[in-house]
Design a protein around this motif. Sequence first.
Motif, mmCIF file in Angstrom:
data_model
loop_
_atom_site.group_PDB
_atom_site.id
_atom_site.type_symbol
_atom_site.label_atom_id
_atom_site.label_comp_id
_atom_site.label_asym_id
_atom_site.label_seq_id
_atom_site.Cartn_x
_atom_site.Cartn_y
_atom_site.Cartn_z
ATOM 1 N N ASN A 166 -11.467 -4.001 16.790
ATOM 2 C CA ASN A 166 -10.282 -3.488 16.110
ATOM 3 C C ASN A 166 -10.472 -3.677 14.621
ATOM 4 O OD1 ASN A 166 -9.093 -3.049 18.613
ATOM 5 N ND2 ASN A 166 -7.965 -4.975 18.596
ATOM 6 N N LEU A 167 -10.067 -2.682 13.848
ATOM 7 C CA LEU A 167 -10.165 -2.780 12.393
ATOM 8 C C LEU A 167 -8.788 -2.492 11.813
ATOM 9 C CD1 LEU A 167 -12.933 -1.090 13.540
ATOM 10 C CD2 LEU A 167 -13.589 -1.529 11.186
ATOM 11 N N ASP A 168 -8.316 -3.380 10.980
ATOM 12 C CA ASP A 168 -6.974 -3.234 10.417
ATOM 13 C C ASP A 168 -7.066 -3.290 8.906
ATOM 14 O OD1 ASP A 168 -4.345 -3.400 9.572
ATOM 15 O OD2 ASP A 168 -3.719 -4.683 11.238
ATOM 16 N N PHE A 169 -6.886 -2.138 8.277
ATOM 17 C CA PHE A 169 -6.817 -2.082 6.814
ATOM 18 C C PHE A 169 -5.488 -1.462 6.404
ATOM 19 C CE2 PHE A 169 -11.042 -3.411 6.826
ATOM 20 C CZ PHE A 169 -11.779 -2.632 7.684
ATOM 21 N N SER A 170 -4.448 -1.792 7.185
ATOM 22 C CA SER A 170 -3.154 -1.174 6.925
ATOM 23 C C SER A 170 -2.398 -1.856 5.826
ATOM 24 C CB SER A 170 -2.312 -1.188 8.207
ATOM 25 O OG SER A 170 -2.036 -2.532 8.578
ATOM 26 N N GLY A 171 -2.813 -3.111 5.480
ATOM 27 C CA GLY A 171 -2.116 -3.819 4.421
ATOM 28 C C GLY A 171 -0.935 -4.617 4.897
ATOM 29 N N ALA A 172 -0.526 -4.433 6.167
ATOM 30 C CA ALA A 172 0.625 -5.186 6.668
ATOM 31 C C ALA A 172 0.286 -6.658 6.842
ATOM 32 C CB ALA A 172 1.099 -4.599 7.996
ATOM 33 N N LYS A 173 -0.975 -6.925 7.128
ATOM 34 C CA LYS A 173 -1.453 -8.299 7.264
ATOM 35 C C LYS A 173 -2.678 -8.413 6.364
ATOM 36 C CE LYS A 173 -1.784 -6.986 11.473
ATOM 37 N NZ LYS A 173 -0.757 -5.944 11.498
ATOM 38 N N PRO A 174 -3.351 -9.532 6.302
ATOM 39 C CA PRO A 174 -4.646 -9.465 5.629
ATOM 40 C C PRO A 174 -5.546 -8.455 6.340
ATOM 41 C CG PRO A 174 -4.067 -11.736 6.159
ATOM 42 C CD PRO A 174 -3.043 -10.865 6.793
#
Lengths: 435, 437
Positions: B139-147
């Motif tokens: 999973n990759l999260d670059f949404s800005g909601a979390k680090p």
Amino acid sequence: MTVAVPAHAASNVEPQLTGPQLADIEAQRKALFQKMLAEPSNVDLALQYAELSSQTGDLEGAISALERLLIFAPQVARLNYELGVLYMRLGAYEQASTDFKAALASPDVTDDIKTNAGKYIAIADQQVKGDYLIGTATAGVRYQTNANGGALDPFISLNGIEYQLSASALADPDYNAYMTAVIQASHDMQNQGDRFNLDASLYLSKYRKHSELDTIAGQVEVGPVLALDKYGLKGATLQLIGIASVVELSAVPYLYALGVGGVLTTVPGPGASMQTRFEYIWEAYQASVDRPDADQLSGPRARLTQTAQVQANDYFRLYGTAYGERKVGEVGYQSAWEAGISAGAKIAFGAGDDVPAASLDMQVGVTKRVYDESDGVTLPEARNDKSAYVQATLDIPLTAKTSILTIAGYRTQISNYEINTFDDASLTLALNTDF
Amino acid sequence: MRVGLIVLGAVALMATGARAETVGVAAAVNQSATGVAPGSAMRTLTLGDQIIHDEQIVTNNQGLLQILLADGSSFTVGPNSSLKIDSFVYDPNANSAKLVATVGTGVFRFIGGVASKAPGGVEINTPVGTVGIRGGISNLDFSGAKPFHIDMVYGVGVTLSSGQKIIGNLYHSGYSIVIDPNGKAGVLKTPPEWSAQFQIQMAGSNSGNVNGNKVAGALGNTNKTKAPKEEKGDGKTASAGDHLGPVATWGQINNSDLKNVTARYDGTYSADLTYTGPSTHVPASSTINNNPFALVYSFADRSGTTYFGLLHTGDPVPSPTNGSNVTLYQLVHNTSGHGYHLAPYQVFIPSTASLTSIKIDVDSPAGRGFATFGTSTTTGGALATTAEVNGLFLNTDAGVAQAVAGTVDTSVTILGNTFDLNGAFAGNLTSTTPPTP
């Protein structure tokens, strides 16, 4: 530039099929994949592809197909449940727990999903939590035809002169009640698989006649378990241990031991594991009224053990062990080289809904021990022993955590020092519980 | 945002070393996703569309898309995300593949096919560096909601490189590379809430093209549930046994009996609020981060009036301590006999309360709720004359959305003094209690 991939690397877990069946399913799967590309919303194709992928061990392929359906239909309990099962098989416990919880929250959840998902969530969450304490305790009664390991022949030859042994030195049957407890406490060091383990075991036995054999023994092993995945050895670990043990015989201290060791565990393939264990222990034996020369055994012991195990399928496991040991005592006739091998098989059968499968475990083994020097009394030559044993254990579960054990065994030792030649047959009935 | 069934032409398989224009297929599309291929106009992506090499794919705040590549790899692109497949080469005869992609902001799940089974087979350029994935699911999260973070759900390894230097390395499932605002990378055990959040973001709403009953039936469900009715404008009712989905659409609400149906969705919200007014007792501004809140549906019957509202439980609320009104909404049956509309409903918070927590239950048929502050309980008192919170929930045709966002623009009257309350809030809801009749 493309990157070549070995054919066997395509599966995540061991395929459920082999040989021509596997090749046939693989061909069907490839054809289905092309159809799926053309009809991505076709539910039947996606589900067939997921099922075949699961059979060939390509769980990622199965997950991709099912998660695509999740985009269209997120509220189907069975879909989330099947994804949870796939992630459990991969060892991705956090994701598995998330999918099982989504299944439980779905409006169409059925009773069987509720039951099974609940069980799996508990297992997955325990794995994710990292720290655990597990153990097993056994209590039983054993009958031995030669509990004291006495000689079979009342007449022995000491340096060519024949002597008659006293009754107390002859083989004598006896019953004993015993209890063992083994616990493992493991702390997740939150460093991608590194752990800190403490293993402790306790053994108690009480004989009906031969109270000189009444035993209290305890051992503790403690140390880090380092995951070797970072070096490309998937699933491998290196454990460094400190070892301490104490033995009392007939309520009198018999042995204090302190040592260090290491255990290297590797996973050469699905269902297989190998373990190499080395330990170096300093043993301090205590002389007593019953064993006035016991302290002559004091000294270091170094042992190297290699174990291999293969879980061929859900019902059959093969294992084997080979070891070599060097024991140095205070005197040459208490110092020896020893080596042995053993092999075993475990067959599981008859699993119920709420209890695990019963099993039958059979082992055979042989050892050879060669001492450094003659004891100066029995023979001019140093002592050497050859022994063999066979043991069968029938494990019948009563509940998910308790079972009845029936153990039958036979051991024989042949020594050039006749007093050390004996055999012993035993039968044990015990109750075992996991916690 | 049309989601339609379009039959896909065959995806071209590539010969060794040759690049081809088509890299994959849109295997699943839910809500809006667009693509801009080099030299082409923007198009709305629909199910079965071929994805072109270097095509910039963007999803909106409800978009969800799965791209399936010929080697079995797949990208699931979540809401508010952008992705481009830079190159994809697959040789089925040699069973080898290589994939290079670029992702921008957003959330993504990558499931490896042939390409990820060998070292260097998958490279993803991200806002924080180049991610290499070996054999697995990430999973990759670059949404800005979390680090920003990259999670290894399963696999052999995930690396994050900045230039030639590896700044993050995962080799154990269940761990994440986390990048702080300064760009420094660290590794930690993946928090459970990240997995839960991905689960929500990567699952779509019922689109109607592949309905839940078909999937359930094909999976051998023995307890089939009726599919939610499609939206109809004629006010025709469904049977009383109909269930609402975890996120009910206005169509469902309008077209069912709703009798005795309740559901609850929990989530967290963040808000930045400012107050202006005459009293110095009121804080000038407050920021609320990750506060729990719940949305409760509680329907009496179709002909009656029932309520849903904002339950704020748990953590302290940095709002005026002197007493204020909190505006909720009630779902009122239309006098025309069809459908429902929202009407504001207010609860007065006494000024004497020690404000350690707020819990407001709004299922009272009398039109009043109970407000609980700390350990004391009081019934609602006099109401302010004006208060309205606009955009408290995203009321779209797709339903009261899982993502909750809006603005607060209201005035509150406290002991005769009027204060302005302005700000914005955003949050997410998860279904914790499925709808029950």
